[in-house]
Design a protein around this motif. Structure first.
Motif, PDB file in Angstrom:
ATOM      1  N   ALA A 185       0.841  -1.198   0.000  1.00 59.34           N
ATOM      2  CA  ALA A 185       0.000   0.000   0.000  1.00 59.34           C
ATOM      3  C   ALA A 185       0.878   1.251   0.000  1.00 59.34           C
ATOM      4  N   ILE A 186       0.357   2.291  -0.613  1.00 58.34           N
ATOM      5  CA  ILE A 186       1.009   3.595  -0.607  1.00 58.34           C
ATOM      6  C   ILE A 186       0.005   4.627  -0.104  1.00 58.34           C
ATOM      7  N   ALA A 187       0.365   5.355   0.943  1.00 57.67           N
ATOM      8  CA  ALA A 187      -0.503   6.404   1.472  1.00 57.67           C
ATOM      9  C   ALA A 187       0.236   7.736   1.426  1.00 57.67           C
ATOM     10  N   ARG A 188      -0.501   8.790   1.137  1.00 58.54           N
ATOM     11  CA  ARG A 188       0.055  10.145   1.124  1.00 58.54           C
ATOM     12  C   ARG A 188      -0.624  10.972   2.202  1.00 58.54           C
ATOM     13  N   PHE A 189       0.141  11.898   2.767  1.00 60.33           N
ATOM     14  CA  PHE A 189      -0.382  12.794   3.800  1.00 60.33           C
ATOM     15  C   PHE A 189       0.079  14.219   3.505  1.00 60.33           C
ATOM     16  N   ASP A 190      -0.801  15.175   3.739  1.00 61.95           N
ATOM     17  CA  ASP A 190      -0.463  16.598   3.654  1.00 61.95           C
ATOM     18  C   ASP A 190      -0.286  17.132   5.072  1.00 61.95           C
ATOM     19  N   LEU A 191       0.808  17.833   5.300  1.00 65.42           N
ATOM     20  CA  LEU A 191       1.130  18.373   6.617  1.00 65.42           C
ATOM     21  C   LEU A 191       1.053  19.895   6.586  1.00 65.42           C
ATOM     22  N   LEU A 192       0.615  20.488   7.695  1.00 66.77           N
ATOM     23  CA  LEU A 192       0.564  21.943   7.803  1.00 66.77           C
ATOM     24  C   LEU A 192       0.921  22.351   9.223  1.00 66.77           C
ATOM     25  N   THR A 193       1.910  23.234   9.347  1.00 68.49           N
ATOM     26  CA  THR A 193       2.172  23.869  10.641  1.00 68.49           C
ATOM     27  C   THR A 193       1.760  25.332  10.531  1.00 68.49           C
ATOM     28  N   GLN A 194       1.068  25.808  11.556  1.00 68.42           N
ATOM     29  CA  GLN A 194       0.622  27.194  11.600  1.00 68.42           C
ATOM     30  C   GLN A 194       1.203  27.855  12.841  1.00 68.42           C
ATOM     31  N   GLY A 195       2.132  28.794  12.620  1.00 66.56           N
ATOM     32  CA  GLY A 195       2.814  29.458  13.720  1.00 66.56           C
ATOM     33  C   GLY A 195       2.338  30.881  13.926  1.00 66.56           C
ATOM     34  N   ARG A 196       3.249  31.739  14.421  1.00 64.64           N
ATOM     35  CA  ARG A 196       2.916  33.133  14.691  1.00 64.64           C
ATOM     36  C   ARG A 196       3.986  34.011  14.052  1.00 64.64           C
ATOM     37  N   PRO A 197       3.594  34.904  13.143  1.00 65.53           N
ATOM     38  CA  PRO A 197       4.594  35.725  12.455  1.00 65.53           C
ATOM     39  C   PRO A 197       5.155  36.825  13.364  1.00 65.53           C
ATOM     40  N   GLU A 222       9.992  10.685  10.056  1.00 66.38           N
ATOM     41  CA  GLU A 222      10.880   9.751   9.363  1.00 66.38           C
ATOM     42  C   GLU A 222      11.486   8.736  10.330  1.00 66.38           C
ATOM     43  N   ALA A 223      11.554   9.085  11.605  1.00 66.93           N
ATOM     44  CA  ALA A 223      12.058   8.140  12.609  1.00 66.93           C
ATOM     45  C   ALA A 223      11.053   7.024  12.890  1.00 66.93           C
ATOM     46  N   MET A 224       9.816   7.164  12.426  1.00 68.07           N
ATOM     47  CA  MET A 224       8.813   6.117  12.621  1.00 68.07           C
ATOM     48  C   MET A 224       8.983   4.978  11.619  1.00 68.07           C
ATOM     49  N   THR A 225       9.881   5.109  10.656  1.00 66.47           N
ATOM     50  CA  THR A 225      10.069   4.105   9.610  1.00 66.47           C
ATOM     51  C   THR A 225      10.540   2.764  10.172  1.00 66.47           C
ATOM     52  N   THR A 226       9.893   1.692   9.689  1.00 63.11           N
ATOM     53  CA  THR A 226      10.316   0.326  10.007  1.00 63.11           C
ATOM     54  C   THR A 226      10.438  -0.437   8.689  1.00 63.11           C
ATOM     55  N   ASP A 227      10.837  -1.692   8.767  1.00 58.91           N
ATOM     56  CA  ASP A 227      10.926  -2.501   7.552  1.00 58.91           C
ATOM     57  C   ASP A 227       9.559  -2.718   6.913  1.00 58.91           C
ATOM     58  N   ASP A 228       8.508  -2.639   7.713  1.00 57.84           N
ATOM     59  CA  ASP A 228       7.169  -2.948   7.211  1.00 57.84           C
ATOM     60  C   ASP A 228       6.339  -1.719   6.883  1.00 57.84           C
ATOM     61  N   CYS A 229       6.761  -0.556   7.353  1.00 56.15           N
ATOM     62  CA  CYS A 229       6.014   0.675   7.087  1.00 56.15           C
ATOM     63  C   CYS A 229       6.998   1.840   7.089  1.00 56.15           C
ATOM     64  N   THR A 230       7.136   2.493   5.950  1.00 58.30           N
ATOM     65  CA  THR A 230       8.118   3.561   5.815  1.00 58.30           C
ATOM     66  C   THR A 230       7.431   4.917   5.701  1.00 58.30           C
ATOM     67  N   PHE A 231       8.178   5.968   6.068  1.00 57.87           N
ATOM     68  CA  PHE A 231       7.678   7.337   5.993  1.00 57.87           C
ATOM     69  C   PHE A 231       8.778   8.223   5.413  1.00 57.87           C
ATOM     70  N   SER A 232       8.429   9.000   4.401  1.00 53.84           N
ATOM     71  CA  SER A 232       9.411   9.881   3.766  1.00 53.84           C
ATOM     72  C   SER A 232       8.759  11.210   3.422  1.00 53.84           C
ATOM     73  N   VAL A 233       9.372  12.303   3.844  1.00 54.59           N
ATOM     74  CA  VAL A 233       8.893  13.642   3.505  1.00 54.59           C
ATOM     75  C   VAL A 233       9.645  14.100   2.254  1.00 54.59           C
ATOM     76  N   GLY A 234       8.887  14.317   1.177  1.00 57.66           N
ATOM     77  CA  GLY A 234       9.543  14.643  -0.086  1.00 57.66           C
ATOM     78  C   GLY A 234       9.277  16.037  -0.615  1.00 57.66           C
ATOM     79  N   VAL A 235       8.357  16.785   0.018  1.00 59.49           N
ATOM     80  CA  VAL A 235       8.000  18.121  -0.458  1.00 59.49           C
ATOM     81  C   VAL A 235       7.836  19.046   0.737  1.00 59.49           C
TER      82      VAL A 235
END
Length: 376
Positions: A185-197, A222-235
């Motif tokens: 399986a391949i899953a995608r996630f969109d991440l958003l951080t909202q701070g204070r300018p 990315e530290a959550m990556t295992t042999d069975d489930c990987t995580f990579s931030v590419g954008v």
């Protein structure tokens, strides 16, 4: 005539493939992808197919569906499913021009997956030229958005595959030249951080940097990556003025999971990261997901036939499940017999060294012709 003995010529195939490679078609450039579809439609029509152009949606280019004349047209048959979009932006030809040297042919998208798509077109050309008839009706479907998870055409692919006897996917062969009979399986996630300018010079302490918060989250994810489930931030997208503390930052994550259980755990772990920390809100949105495709009897029967054919051609076709999603995830998960990664051999897909082995063009065309004329 035995389809394996059809006169496939590597030099002639390169002449036909070159215009496809030189028609750059990055996913997000809808007009460019549609130009590539027009080129493929012309070549399909030239060998006798009836071609339908399907308008694009969600900002993507067009798709094309090509049907070849057959006495059983409309009945269950063979679907050849491929994508014409690439990861390479327009202008990549300046640094990765089409060229042939030392038995290799280079160019953006030549391996993933214009080479394989062209191989199947050439197989049909030679089948029809020889006066052969495939046992089953054959349909080609080329789509524009696979490289971003097929958000717009998944339904189109599933509708085209439903009820078919076989789906053939000319994605590039695995590194050992093998086919794919299941995918993770391949899953995608969109991440958003909202701070204070704030002003980064005289009021730095007043701000809360969305960029800094995202950087910390990326390391955590990315530290959550295992042999069975990987995580990579590419954008990552953030910031406009260096003298401003960033108020928002966006990123995208790709996760691969070997089983449905692994996928469910990975999704839960990602969604659990949401919340506020030190004045910065972190939001996770689940994007498109390719389902787990596990090998099934129909797929294994297709593979057995392909291996018999490859043995007659002169090579051994290995097979296994693989990461790196494709549209085969959808058709295979539906239970439709699906054989994936039976396209060209090569290396460097998604890089500026993308190339194929020229000798694999006639080799894979013979395999394609054998499958098209023997699946029944």
């Amino acid at each position: 005539m035995n389809a394996l003995n059809l006169p496939f010529d590597a030099d002639e195939m390169l002449k036909g493939l070159r215009p496809w490679v030189e028609c750059e078609s990055p996913t997000w450039d809808a007009a460019a992808v549609s130009r590539m579809m027009d080129l493929a439609a012309r070549d399909l029509a030239a060998i006798g197919a009836t071609v339908e152009t399907i308008p694009g949606t969600q900002g993507f280019g067009t798709s094309i569906r090509a049907s070849f004349p057959h006495p059983d047209q409309g009945k269950p048959g063979i679907l050849v499913s491929g994508h014409m979009d690439t990861v390479h932006p327009v202008g990549t030809l300046d640094t990765l021009p089409f060229r042939c040297e030392d038995g290799l042919a280079y160019g953006p998208g030549i391996m993933d997956m214009k080479g394989g798509n062209y191989v199947f077109l050439e197989a049909m050309r030679q089948i029809r030229k020889a006066g052969l008839t495939t046992p089953l009706p054959v349909t080609f479907l080329f789509t524009p958005d696979e490289e971003v998870g097929t958000p717009a055409t998944r339904g189109l692919i599933e509708d085209a595959a439903r009820g078919q006897r076989a789906v053939l996917i000319p994605e590039p062969a695995t590194p050992d030249g093998g086919a794919v009979i299941g995918r993770y399986a391949i899953a995608r996630f969109d991440l958003l951080t909202q701070g204070r300018p704030s002003h980064a010079g005289w009021a730095l302490k007043d701000g809360r940097s969305a960029i800094a918060a995202m950087a910390r989250r990326i390391l955590q994810i990315e530290a959550m990556t295992t042999d069975d489930c990987t995580f990579s931030v590419g954008v990552i997208h953030a910031g406009q003025w260096v003298n401003c503390v960033s108020s928002s930052c966006r990123a995208e994550v790709l996760s691969m999971a070997k089983t449905q259980e692994d996928l469910d755990k990975g999704v839960a772990a990602m969604l659990a990261l949401q919340g506020e920390e030190d004045g910065v809100e972190f939001i996770v949105t689940r994007g498109v997901t390719r389902p787990v495709w596990e090998p099934q009897p129909g797929t294994m029967a297709l593979y057995d036939l392909a291996r018999q054919l490859s043995s007659q051609i002169g090579f051994d076709l290995a097979a296994g499940s693989a990461g790196g999603g494709s549209d085969g995830n959808f058709t295979g998960a539906m239970g439709v017999p699906t054989l994936d990664s039976i396209g060209v051999r090569g290396k460097g897909l998604h890089t500026l060294n993308e190339h194929i082995e020229i000798a694999s063009l006639p080799e894979r065309a013979r395999l394609a012709a054998g499958l098209l004329t023997q699946i029944s």
